[in-house]
Every structure is written in structure tokens, then in C-alpha cells.
Scaffold this motif. Structure first.
Motif, PDB file in Angstrom:
ATOM      1  N   GLY A 161      34.144  42.807  29.454  1.00 30.03           N
ATOM      2  CA  GLY A 161      33.330  43.897  28.936  1.00 30.03           C
ATOM      3  C   GLY A 161      33.906  45.223  29.417  1.00 30.03           C
ATOM      4  N   GLU A 162      33.549  46.288  28.758  1.00 30.26           N
ATOM      5  CA  GLU A 162      34.135  47.610  29.048  1.00 30.26           C
ATOM      6  C   GLU A 162      33.896  48.074  30.481  1.00 30.26           C
ATOM      7  OE1 GLU A 162      33.884  49.771  24.676  1.00 30.26           O
ATOM      8  OE2 GLU A 162      32.058  49.598  25.885  1.00 30.26           O
ATOM      9  N   THR A 163      32.824  47.620  31.094  1.00 26.45           N
ATOM     10  CA  THR A 163      32.493  48.087  32.446  1.00 26.45           C
ATOM     11  C   THR A 163      32.839  47.063  33.527  1.00 26.45           C
ATOM     12  OG1 THR A 163      30.219  47.251  32.241  1.00 26.45           O
ATOM     13  CG2 THR A 163      30.614  49.534  31.577  1.00 26.45           C
ATOM     14  N   ALA A 164      33.561  46.030  33.169  1.00 25.21           N
ATOM     15  CA  ALA A 164      33.909  44.996  34.146  1.00 25.21           C
ATOM     16  C   ALA A 164      34.843  45.545  35.220  1.00 25.21           C
ATOM     17  CB  ALA A 164      34.580  43.821  33.443  1.00 25.21           C
ATOM     18  N   LYS A 165      34.725  44.968  36.414  1.00 20.74           N
ATOM     19  CA  LYS A 165      35.593  45.362  37.528  1.00 20.74           C
ATOM     20  C   LYS A 165      36.078  44.107  38.256  1.00 20.74           C
ATOM     21  CE  LYS A 165      33.674  49.960  38.350  1.00 20.74           C
ATOM     22  NZ  LYS A 165      33.054  50.879  39.341  1.00 20.74           N
ATOM     23  N   PHE A 166      37.380  44.077  38.518  1.00 21.71           N
ATOM     24  CA  PHE A 166      37.997  42.941  39.173  1.00 21.71           C
ATOM     25  C   PHE A 166      38.504  43.354  40.558  1.00 21.71           C
ATOM     26  CE2 PHE A 166      38.254  42.382  34.659  1.00 21.71           C
ATOM     27  CZ  PHE A 166      38.044  41.035  34.438  1.00 21.71           C
ATOM     28  N   GLY A 167      38.543  42.406  41.480  1.00 19.99           N
ATOM     29  CA  GLY A 167      39.066  42.733  42.797  1.00 19.99           C
ATOM     30  C   GLY A 167      39.058  41.552  43.743  1.00 19.99           C
ATOM     31  N   GLN A 168      39.864  41.676  44.790  1.00 24.44           N
ATOM     32  CA  GLN A 168      39.921  40.670  45.865  1.00 24.44           C
ATOM     33  C   GLN A 168      39.660  41.405  47.187  1.00 24.44           C
ATOM     34  OE1 GLN A 168      40.819  37.469  43.274  1.00 24.44           O
ATOM     35  NE2 GLN A 168      40.190  37.472  45.409  1.00 24.44           N
ATOM     36  N   PRO A 169      38.393  41.652  47.513  1.00 19.73           N
ATOM     37  CA  PRO A 169      38.058  42.444  48.700  1.00 19.73           C
ATOM     38  C   PRO A 169      37.965  41.637  49.996  1.00 19.73           C
ATOM     39  CG  PRO A 169      36.064  41.958  47.476  1.00 19.73           C
ATOM     40  CD  PRO A 169      37.195  41.357  46.691  1.00 19.73           C
ATOM     41  N   GLU A 170      38.473  40.408  50.017  1.00 20.52           N
ATOM     42  CA  GLU A 170      38.352  39.559  51.203  1.00 20.52           C
ATOM     43  C   GLU A 170      38.963  40.207  52.443  1.00 20.52           C
ATOM     44  OE1 GLU A 170      38.459  36.610  47.712  1.00 20.52           O
ATOM     45  OE2 GLU A 170      39.354  38.534  48.243  1.00 20.52           O
ATOM     46  N   ILE A 171      40.015  40.997  52.251  1.00 16.06           N
ATOM     47  CA  ILE A 171      40.709  41.624  53.386  1.00 16.06           C
ATOM     48  C   ILE A 171      39.760  42.524  54.171  1.00 16.06           C
ATOM     49  CG2 ILE A 171      41.538  43.751  52.278  1.00 16.06           C
ATOM     50  CD1 ILE A 171      43.769  41.385  54.313  1.00 16.06           C
ATOM     51  N   LEU A 172      38.756  43.067  53.502  1.00 22.49           N
ATOM     52  CA  LEU A 172      37.777  43.942  54.147  1.00 22.49           C
ATOM     53  C   LEU A 172      36.797  43.152  55.015  1.00 22.49           C
ATOM     54  CD1 LEU A 172      37.004  46.242  51.071  1.00 22.49           C
ATOM     55  CD2 LEU A 172      38.746  46.553  52.846  1.00 22.49           C
ATOM     56  N   LEU A 173      36.812  41.837  54.869  1.00 18.34           N
ATOM     57  CA  LEU A 173      35.934  40.961  55.649  1.00 18.34           C
ATOM     58  C   LEU A 173      36.692  40.245  56.757  1.00 18.34           C
ATOM     59  CD1 LEU A 173      33.950  39.330  52.699  1.00 18.34           C
ATOM     60  CD2 LEU A 173      33.277  41.306  54.066  1.00 18.34           C
ATOM     61  N   GLY A 174      37.968  40.588  56.910  1.00 16.89           N
ATOM     62  CA  GLY A 174      38.760  39.959  57.961  1.00 16.89           C
ATOM     63  C   GLY A 174      39.377  38.638  57.578  1.00 16.89           C
ATOM     64  N   VAL A 175      39.390  38.345  56.283  1.00 16.60           N
ATOM     65  CA  VAL A 175      40.016  37.111  55.806  1.00 16.60           C
ATOM     66  C   VAL A 175      40.925  37.456  54.626  1.00 16.60           C
ATOM     67  CG1 VAL A 175      38.198  35.565  56.611  1.00 16.60           C
ATOM     68  CG2 VAL A 175      37.994  36.623  54.349  1.00 16.60           C
ATOM     69  N   LEU A 176      41.342  36.454  53.892  1.00 13.51           N
ATOM     70  CA  LEU A 176      42.138  36.673  52.689  1.00 13.51           C
ATOM     71  C   LEU A 176      41.628  35.772  51.588  1.00 13.51           C
ATOM     72  CD1 LEU A 176      45.213  34.473  52.607  1.00 13.51           C
ATOM     73  CD2 LEU A 176      44.146  34.795  54.830  1.00 13.51           C
ATOM     74  N   PRO A 177      42.000  36.000  50.336  1.00 15.88           N
ATOM     75  CA  PRO A 177      41.544  35.124  49.258  1.00 15.88           C
ATOM     76  C   PRO A 177      41.945  33.679  49.539  1.00 15.88           C
ATOM     77  CG  PRO A 177      42.560  37.099  48.364  1.00 15.88           C
ATOM     78  CD  PRO A 177      42.833  37.112  49.833  1.00 15.88           C
ATOM     79  N   GLY A 178      41.023  32.752  49.296  1.00 11.58           N
ATOM     80  CA  GLY A 178      41.301  31.361  49.641  1.00 11.58           C
ATOM     81  C   GLY A 178      41.142  30.372  48.510  1.00 11.58           C
ATOM     82  N   VAL A 179      40.918  30.880  47.286  1.00 12.33           N
ATOM     83  CA  VAL A 179      40.742  29.981  46.149  1.00 12.33           C
ATOM     84  C   VAL A 179      41.697  30.396  45.019  1.00 12.33           C
ATOM     85  CG1 VAL A 179      39.020  28.733  44.800  1.00 12.33           C
ATOM     86  CG2 VAL A 179      38.298  30.003  46.799  1.00 12.33           C
ATOM     87  N   GLY A 180      42.893  30.815  45.417  1.00 12.56           N
ATOM     88  CA  GLY A 180      43.915  31.127  44.421  1.00 12.56           C
ATOM     89  C   GLY A 180      44.177  32.599  44.200  1.00 12.56           C
ATOM     90  N   GLY A 181      43.459  33.460  44.906  1.00 10.47           N
ATOM     91  CA  GLY A 181      43.612  34.897  44.680  1.00 10.47           C
ATOM     92  C   GLY A 181      45.005  35.431  44.934  1.00 10.47           C
ATOM     93  N   THR A 182      45.665  34.945  45.969  1.00 10.96           N
ATOM     94  CA  THR A 182      47.019  35.430  46.258  1.00 10.96           C
ATOM     95  C   THR A 182      48.052  34.773  45.349  1.00 10.96           C
ATOM     96  OG1 THR A 182      47.459  33.729  47.943  1.00 10.96           O
ATOM     97  CG2 THR A 182      46.430  35.796  48.686  1.00 10.96           C
ATOM     98  N   GLN A 183      47.723  33.630  44.780  1.00  6.32           N
ATOM     99  CA  GLN A 183      48.688  32.870  43.976  1.00  6.32           C
ATOM    100  C   GLN A 183      48.564  33.157  42.480  1.00  6.32           C
ATOM    101  OE1 GLN A 183      51.035  30.963  45.804  1.00  6.32           O
ATOM    102  NE2 GLN A 183      49.964  32.232  47.324  1.00  6.32           N
ATOM    103  N   ARG A 184      47.389  32.974  41.920  1.00  2.63           N
ATOM    104  CA  ARG A 184      47.214  33.209  40.484  1.00  2.63           C
ATOM    105  C   ARG A 184      47.345  34.687  40.138  1.00  2.63           C
ATOM    106  NH1 ARG A 184      43.347  28.941  41.267  1.00  2.63           N
ATOM    107  NH2 ARG A 184      44.021  27.080  40.133  1.00  2.63           N
ATOM    108  N   LEU A 185      46.845  35.552  40.995  1.00  2.39           N
ATOM    109  CA  LEU A 185      46.936  36.985  40.721  1.00  2.39           C
ATOM    110  C   LEU A 185      48.391  37.434  40.693  1.00  2.39           C
ATOM    111  CD1 LEU A 185      45.195  39.510  40.219  1.00  2.39           C
ATOM    112  CD2 LEU A 185      45.302  39.969  42.680  1.00  2.39           C
ATOM    113  N   THR A 186      49.187  36.953  41.619  1.00  2.89           N
ATOM    114  CA  THR A 186      50.609  37.315  41.667  1.00  2.89           C
ATOM    115  C   THR A 186      51.333  36.832  40.417  1.00  2.89           C
ATOM    116  OG1 THR A 186      50.569  37.170  44.078  1.00  2.89           O
ATOM    117  CG2 THR A 186      52.731  37.129  43.023  1.00  2.89           C
TER     118      THR A 186
END
Length: 296
Positions: A161-186
Motif C-alpha cells: 500500500g502507498e503508506t507501507a513501511k519496511f525495516g529491520q530495526p532489530e539492531i536497535l534492540l541489541g540483536v540482529l534479524p534472525g528469520v532471514g532479514g540479513t539473507q533475503r534482504l541482501t
């Protein structure tokens, strides 16, 4: 009041309650026998002009569809049912206008330890979306952050949708994406952009996500689901065998070399000639009529 009169009242009350209970049980049986089943965190329906599209709507509005274990498990159960339903040729996953899914349920995971996450193989059940053989389309409105973004990327096509927003903010929580965020996004948008999104935790608007190649098309918010279902219907009208083979070939392109991928594609192409759908599809083309695929 006489004992006899009182007895009649008690008997009538019991009979009335029994009738109510029977009616309630009958209603529950009807609900349990519906194709969508009974779910706590999602809604599941068959939609489209001929019911060929399975629609899964995430439904935790107060939590912006945060992906708790219960919700993820229910999505897996729904996918199993839709995968086994021969009348369904494609599946759409969506949320609400506010949020596709705002991320994983942080409250649920905040106190977990390394040994717990490792021994439980935490998030393993999330992968079910990526293993469905039928085409899966994501219709993303609102926030698709963290696990929500990863869930969308597990689907085969993403519409926003026109107002959709995507992101991987896990780094702000002291972790990293753990369900494919670093792999599929790249794989979807390249190293530099993926690094920027993962390391800053910044949110990306739909228009930018489309330019990156993460999103295929953008629609007005109130038209997104309907437009996605229309495209899913078109896909569902194909041979399910050909759809599954084509989907597998595209996925293999991300996993192998070009030479290996071309070899795999050729073998799958050859295999199509062993199906009745290939004969029907080509005969229909020659005879200038619509193909009637039987998925055989």
C-alpha cells in the motif's frame, strides 16, 4: 408453590438449557467444519470469483499484528490446509491497514536465554511460509518491520500500500534479524542497501522499497488487498504443477550457479511434457480457446 409445580419449573428449565446447549454445540460444529477453521490470531478465507485464492489475514490489532508464537503456528496450520486444498491455486497473506506485522512479539522473547533459543531452535517454525509449493503473495499495508518484513520476504511476491513501511530495526534492540532479514534482504536489494537498513534500523517507505526491488507494485491502501487477490486469481488459473515448478526454478536461482540453475530449469521444463496440463495448455493455444487445467 406446590412441590409438583416447582418440579415442573425445574424440569422445564433443564430442558430449555439442554436445547440451548444443543444449539450452541451445533453452531460450534458448523464453525469447526468451515474451510477456514477456528483461529485466535488470524482469519482465513477462500476468496476470488471461484474461491481459488486462500486469504490469510493476521489479526492481532492491539499488538499491530506482532508475531507471537501462537500467531506463527496458526499461519503454519492455515498454510498446511490451503496447500492440501486442490481448489486453491494461490495464497495471499495480509494484515491490517495499520500494520502488516510490526515485528516479532518482543515481550515473548525478551527474557529468553541463549541456551533456550538454541535448544528450542527458536523461530524454526517461521520458515513454513517459504516452503509452501503454491505461490504466496504478501499484501503489505502499514508497518512491516523486523519479523514482519522477514515474513513478507518469505512470500514470493510483495505488493504494498502507498503508506507501507519496511525495516529491520532489530539492531536497535541489541540483536540482529534472525528469520532471514540479513539473507533475503541482501539477495533482494544488494549488499550496500541491505547493510544500511540492517545497521541503521531505519524504516523504508513503500516508494523507496519499490525502487530497490523489494516491492513489485504499489497500490492505494484501500485497494491493495483486492488488487493482490486479482493477481493471485490470475496465477491460480494456471496449472498448479507448472506454477510449482516455475516457483522452484526461480528459488533455485538464488541458491546455485547460473550453470546449475540452467540445468535445473531445463529438467523441470522437460518434466512439464509428462503432464496432462502441458497437452491441454498447448492444445488450447492452437485451438484459440481458454485452457482447462486439471493439475495432472
Amino acid at each position: 408453590m406446590s412441590a409438583r409445580a416447582l418440579g415442573k419449573i425445574i424440569i422445564q428449565k433443564v430442558l430449555t438449557e439442554n436445547v440451548h446447549i444443543k444449539h450452541k454445540l451445533a453452531a460450534n460444529v458448523r464453525l469447526l467444519s468451515t474451510p477456514s477453521g477456528i483461529y485466535e490470531y488470524i482469519n482465513v478465507t477462500k476468496t476470488g470469483s471461484n474461491g481459488s485464492v486462500g486469504l490469510i489475514q493476521l489479526n492481532r490489532p492491539k499488538a499491530l499484528n506482532a508475531l507471537c508464537n501462537g500467531l506463527v503456528n496458526e499461519v503454519g496450520q492455515a498454510l498446511d490446509i490451503l496447500e492440501a486444498d486442490s481448489s486453491v491455486g494461490a495464497i495471499v497473506i495480509t494484515g491490517s491497514e495499520k500494520a502488516f506485522a510490526a515485528g516479532a512479539d518482543i515481550k515473548e522473547m525478551a527474557n529468553k536465554t541463549y541456551s533456550e533459543t538454541y535448544s528450542e531452535n527458536f523461530t524454526q517454525n517461521w520458515a513454513r511460509v517459504s516452503t509452501v509449493r503454491k505461490p504466496v503473495l504478501a499484501a503489505v499495508n502499514g508497518f512491516a518491520l523486523g519479523g514482519g518484513c522477514e515474513l513478507a520476504m518469505m512470500c514470493d511476491i510483495i505488493y504494498a500500500g502507498e503508506t507501507a513501511k519496511f525495516g529491520q530495526p532489530e539492531i536497535l534492540l541489541g540483536v540482529l534479524p534472525g528469520v532471514g532479514g540479513t539473507q533475503r534482504l541482501t539477495r533482494a536489494i544488494g549488499k550496500s542497501k541491505a547493510m544500511e537498513i540492517v545497521l541503521t534500523g531505519n524504516q523504508v517507505p513503500a516508494q523507496e522499497a519499490e525502487k530497490m526491488g523489494l516491492v513489485s507494485k504499489i497500490f492505494p491502501v484501500d485497494q491493495l488487498v483486492n488488487e493482490t487477490v486479482k493477481i493471485a486469481e490470475k496465477i491460480a488459473s494456471n496449472s498448479q504443477l507448472a506454477n510449482a515448478a516455475a516457483k522452484e526454478c526461480v528459488n533455485v536461482a538464488f541458491e546455485t550457479t547460473l550453470t546449475e540453475g540452467l540445468h535445473f530449469e531445463k529438467r523441470m521444463f522437460h518434466g512439464c511434457f509428462a503432464t496432462k496440463d502441458q497437452k491441454e495448455g498447448m492444445a488450447a493455444f492452437i485451438e484459440k480457446r481458454k485452457a482447462n487445467f486439471t493439475n495432472e
